[in-house]
Design a protein around this motif. Structure first.
Motif: not given
Lengths: 286, 418, 296
Positions: B251-252, B254-255, B400
């Protein structure tokens, strides 16, 4: 006297509790932020990006600092920056304050136009002016020349300083000049001996701003002073950080950050006392 | 009054002190030739450190001074203006595509130089003493003439953590997409996140996927024309939103702001795979000194696209300024750096590959060599997806959001077509 | 005397601002590839550069970004700075210390500050915000991806604004300190409370100061560059791009793509647009906040 009485007033202090809460929270946050950099500078790269950073399982890594100092020429950069900043700041005041005075006091044709021109200079980003300048400077073979760099720093900050001091000069009463005129003082003398000292708070404040601006200025420096011998700390720091990002040496990177930032910090603390002196001196005279 | 006195005193002091620091623009010692090299490396990077040492040794041996200006990657912005303005620059280096296409007009052709022999080439001509494949690549990049001297080759492949694969019971690297999905499933079962990416490499990620789904030619078209009305784009959306839901992609991703992906996820041992360059082991060796590296080509994804024979690979390379006053000396230094003792040292310190003919790739990236050998379709960086700033930004933003789930496949397709 | 006093400043201005600006403005109406191309290679193309800019999605996005920075960030920063300035000059203890600390972030190089924010505060696994929310038991909030696509811009704005508050606070304070003390004392004696003193005495005196602050804030917003680079270090993102970042890319070439397309003409056009914005801000504040002399 009246001020002292006020601060001891219990009633006032209670009224100020909301202010205290917010200010103190802000301050704590700032300390945490900056404290983290100090902690990181003593850690290893692995520890920084994990849960265990504050535990220092592998001890304090002072060698980060040694590495940062040795592989980089931090002392050279530091002396360069010091020289550039001191010379520039003094020159800026000497150039900008007379201009600000004249623009604030005297009505002459073009006064407002000049003010607008100077203000527009503020809105002109460095990139706009850098490239024609760079072409010119290269043709004259002046790249990596200290005096050129200082001249650029001065010229870049004169408009802002003038604009800033303008407001201060405007707020001064005309009685001073009238009195000086009666006493037979020349206009220029009036300025240097009477008006100039009166805007001390403004001058000190703006010099602090200029000092920090020039100290942290990196764009012009990168383009006009790339050789290590003339490089200031800002470019040096940027290069160090870039390098350490590519080598993954985060502990060393934060050590460099601290080395570069510590002098500014200490200088700042020292100078901020001068701000206060200047401000309270102004209050007493008033 | 005191203030003014202090001001004057400070200025006087500065004026006195300054000459001590002056002499920034030193004159060359009479008769000594100097080669000015604008480097893409930073002083503290392994490559920078080794080159600085080499420059000193070179000066001792030959009497030719070498001045290295360590620009770091900022050279991408500072070189051309400096060259245009006539600054003295003899050698410069960067990625092979950049030096040959973007800076091509400034280059001195090198065919003559490479056909000669030098002290460190053991009697052979330079081009015979170093890797033929790279010289050929450089010649190709120069449009048929050799204009640059390559070094530090790299390939853009899936770099992975062998320990993780062992732990998950994976015995073979995936070649097809189904195999890849199985690998991901096994990794998740073993509690490891399969793959990640960060904002520096999202465009390349997308580009590779497009090349596998729609073919390299079509991918270039899409990238250069900012037109994404291809079913492959929708396919990408479906695959990766599905993978995101299954936890196959972190998930990270995306950031992640570079270099968070490689440091916080790969080096920290949380994620197994990363589509990246073979420079990666060198970049994170400080964070993960005992990483067990492996590499495999991005698997084939469908019948309409290229398979594992299409990859992006290249090298850094040196170019000599066509206006250089000391081209012979400059090439001498290049030979010095890319053959013999300094070649090995440079490669060893940076986990790179020596230029010497029969040199071996370091074990961390050895598997990438096979991938290059089997590559028949050469792809440009990011399969072209970074050529337009608009496209790059669009990919990052929408991919993202796809990973986070704020866009589904259809919305992703629509957003890419805005 | 006027001439002597003005000349050095004007020389600086002419050499370093006027000549380059004029040359760059002219460049904005020509098709120019490299910034140091000789004038003979320039070809006139009128407003084409401007048209290209406004047809470029990422440039339009950058304009939207600085509009948000200017408005939302501006209000946040000014209100906070004014609040601190008034608090610290109203008899708080340790005000000198607080003032120093609040200004401190402005002293630290933006590169260092930005790194702290990204690597420590906003880190979604080990960062400050994560730890705070986790300790408070708010687990979903603690796992927020502060640098995710929807939050990246606002995270950047908060980090940037944090460092700017100190600067504007100092300007407010310098001005407040110049308010003659007799006014304040007279008001106190007559029984005015904190709010009345603020609205009827402090605020009017600060008019000139507001003008300075608004213009400076506009200037900084227009020159927004380093923070955009920090939050998207390798190449441009929609969330963090400012016109300066875009201009840097097209004048010097993209830092990532290996086939760079330079367009210095368009870059010059960006600069001209930014300059116009500042001039508008200066003129507008001049009209709205009249800088009348205060009768003493």
């Amino acid at each position: 006297m009246a001020k002292k009485l006020r601060s001891l007033d219990h009633h006032t202090q209670v009224r100020l509790i909301p202010s205290y809460v917010l200010v103190v929270t802000w301050v704590i946050f700032t300390f945490v932020l900056i404290g983290w950099v100090f902690f990181a500078s003593f850690s290893t790269s692995q520890e920084i990006f994990s849960d265990s950073m504050f535990k220092f399982e592998s001890g304090f890594h002072f060698e980060n600092y040694i590495r940062a100092w040795n592989t980089q020429k931090v002392s050279v950069y530091f002396m360069n920056s010091l020289m550039y900043t001191v010379v520039s700041c003094t020159s800026i005041i000497l150039i900008a304050s007379p201009a600000a005075y004249v623009l604030s006091r005297f009505k002459f044709r073009g006064n407002l136009s000049i003010q607008s021109l100077l203000a527009s200079a503020l809105g002109i980003p460095a990139i706009m002016i850098v490239m024609p300048l760079f072409s010119l400077v290269s043709r004259l073979r002046l790249t990596n020349n200290r005096w050129l760099l200082i001249f650029l720093y001065i010229a870049m900050n004169v408009p802002f300083t003038t604009f800033f001091l303008l407001a201060f000069f405007k707020s001064l009463s005309t009685t001073y000049e009238e009195a000086a005129y009666i006493d037979g003082c020349s206009p220029m003398g009036t300025f240097w001996r009477i008006m100039f000292p009166l805007v001390q708070p403004g001058i000190i404040t703006v010099t602090v701003f200029n000092f920090i601006t020039i100290w942290n200025e990196y764009f012009m420096s990168m383009i006009f002073a790339n050789k290590p011998k003339v490089r200031p700390v800002s470019v040096g720091l940027f290069n160090m950080i870039q390098a350490m990002r590519y080598t993954g040496d985060w502990g060393g990177m934060f050590a460099s950050v601290v080395i570069v930032f510590l002098p500014t910090f200490l200088l700042y603390i020292f100078l901020s006392e001068r701000i206060i002196q200047g401000v309270t001196a102004g209050a007493i005279k008033g | 009054m005191k203030k003014k006195g202090m001001v004057v005193a400070l200025l006087v002091l500065a004026v006195i002190v300054t000459p001590l620091f002056a002499g920034g623009s030193a004159e060359d010692a009479a008769g000594k030739k100097t080669v000015t090299y604008w480097s893409m490396w930073n002083e503290a990077e392994p490559q920078g450190l080794v080159m600085a040492e080499a420059a000193e040794a070179f000066e001792e041996e030959t009497g030719i001074a070498v001045e290295i200006v360590f620009n770091g990657r900022e050279i991408r912005k500072t070189l051309q203006p400096a060259l245009d303005a006539g600054e003295t620059i003899d050698i410069f280096d960067e990625d092979i595509s950049r030096v040959n296409s973007t800076w091509g007009e400034y280059l001195l052709p090198l065919e003559e130089y490479v056909s000669k022999s030098y002290p460190t080439t053991g009697g052979e001509s330079y081009s015979d003493a170093v890797s033929t494949a790279l010289i050929d690549l450089a010649r190709q990049a120069g449009g048929g003439t050799l204009k640059t001297a390559p070094y530090q080759p790299f390939a853009f492949v899936v770099m992975y953590n062998k320990d993780h694969f062992n732990k998950a019971g994976i015995t073979e690297t995936p070649k097809t997409w189904t195999e890849f999905e199985n690998v991901c499933a096994k990794l998740v079962q073993a509690g490891i996140t399969p793959i990640t990416v960060d904002d520096a490499y999202m465009a390349a990620f997308f580009g590779y996927n497009m090349a596998r789904l729609a073919g390299y030619e079509r991918t270039l078209e899409m990238a250069n024309n900012n037109e994404f009305n291809d079913p492959a784009v929708l396919e990408f959306g479906k695959i990766w939103s599905d993978f995101a839901k299954k936890g196959y992609i972190s998930k990270k991703a995306a950031s992640n702001i570079y270099p968070a992906g490689q440091i916080e996820e790969i080096a920290a041992g949380k994620v197994a795979m990363y589509l990246n360059g073979t420079w990666l082991p060198n970049e994170i060796k400080g964070n993960a000194p005992n990483f067990n590296w492996g590499a495999f080509a991005w698997p084939e994804m469908g019948p309409n696209g290229n398979g594992t024979e299409a990859n992006n690979y290249g090298a850094q390379c040196f170019g000599i300024n066509a206006n250089s006053q000391v081209p012979d000396e400059a090439f001498q230094f290049i030979v010095y750096l890319t053959t013999g003792e300094w070649d090995s040292k440079l490669a060893k310190e940076s986990l790179g590959v020596p230029m010497g003919k029969n040199s071996t790739w370091p074990k961390q990236t050895a598997e990438a060599k096979t991938i290059i050998d089997n590559t028949t379709t050469w792809m440009t960086w990011a399969a072209g997806m970074e050529n337009l700033a608009d496209v790059n930004a669009k990919i990052k933003e929408n991919f993202s959001k796809l990973i986070l789930g704020s866009l589904n496949a259809e919305q992703f397709y629509a957003a890419m077509n805005k | 005397m006027i001439i002597i006093f003005l000349t050095p400043a004007m020389i600086c201005y002419l050499l370093v601002f006027l000549y380059p600006s004029i040359r760059t403005t002219i460049m904005s109406f020509f098709a120019v590839e490299s910034v140091s191309d000789p004038i003979s290679t320039w070809s006139f193309n009128g407003l084409e550069n401007y048209r290209t800019l406004f047809n470029t999605a990422i440039f339009r996005q950058s304009m939207r970004n600085i509009a948000n920075i200017w408005l939302v960030g501006g209000i946040g920063v000014m209100v906070t700075a004014l609040f601190f300035a008034v608090s610290l000059t109203n008899g708080m203890k340790f005000s000198k210390f607080f003032r120093s600390v609040i200004y401190l972030p402005n002293v630290v190089s933006a590169i260092a500050m930005g790194t702290m924010w990204i690597n420590y505060v906003y880190n979604s696994s080990y960062g400050l915000l994560h730890d705070i929310f986790a300790t408070l038991g708010m687990t979903t909030l603690s796992e927020t991806l502060w640098t995710g696509p929807d939050k990246l811009f606002w995270s950047m704005l908060v980090a940037y604004s944090f460092g700017m508050v100190g600067y504007h606070m100092l300007i407010f304070m310098a001005s407040i300190e110049q308010i003659p003390k007799d006014y304040m004392e007279a008001a106190q004696i007559e029984g005015a409370n904190v709010f009345q003193r603020f609205f009827h005495i402090t605020l009017p005196f600060l008019r000139g100061c507001f003008r300075t602050n608004i213009v400076m804030w506009t200037v900084f917003t227009v020159a927004f560059f380093v923070w955009g680079q920090l939050f998207s270090p390798v190449n441009l993102s929609n969330a963090t791009v400012a016109p300066m970042n875009y201009m840097y890319e097209i004048v010097f070439g993209s830092s990532a793509s290996t086939t760079t397309v330079r367009d210095s003409g368009a870059g010059a056009a960006v600069g001209v647009i930014m300059m116009i914005i500042v001039i508008i801000a200066f003129s507008a504040t001049n009209l709205i906040v009249k800088n009348d002399d205060v009768e003493l």
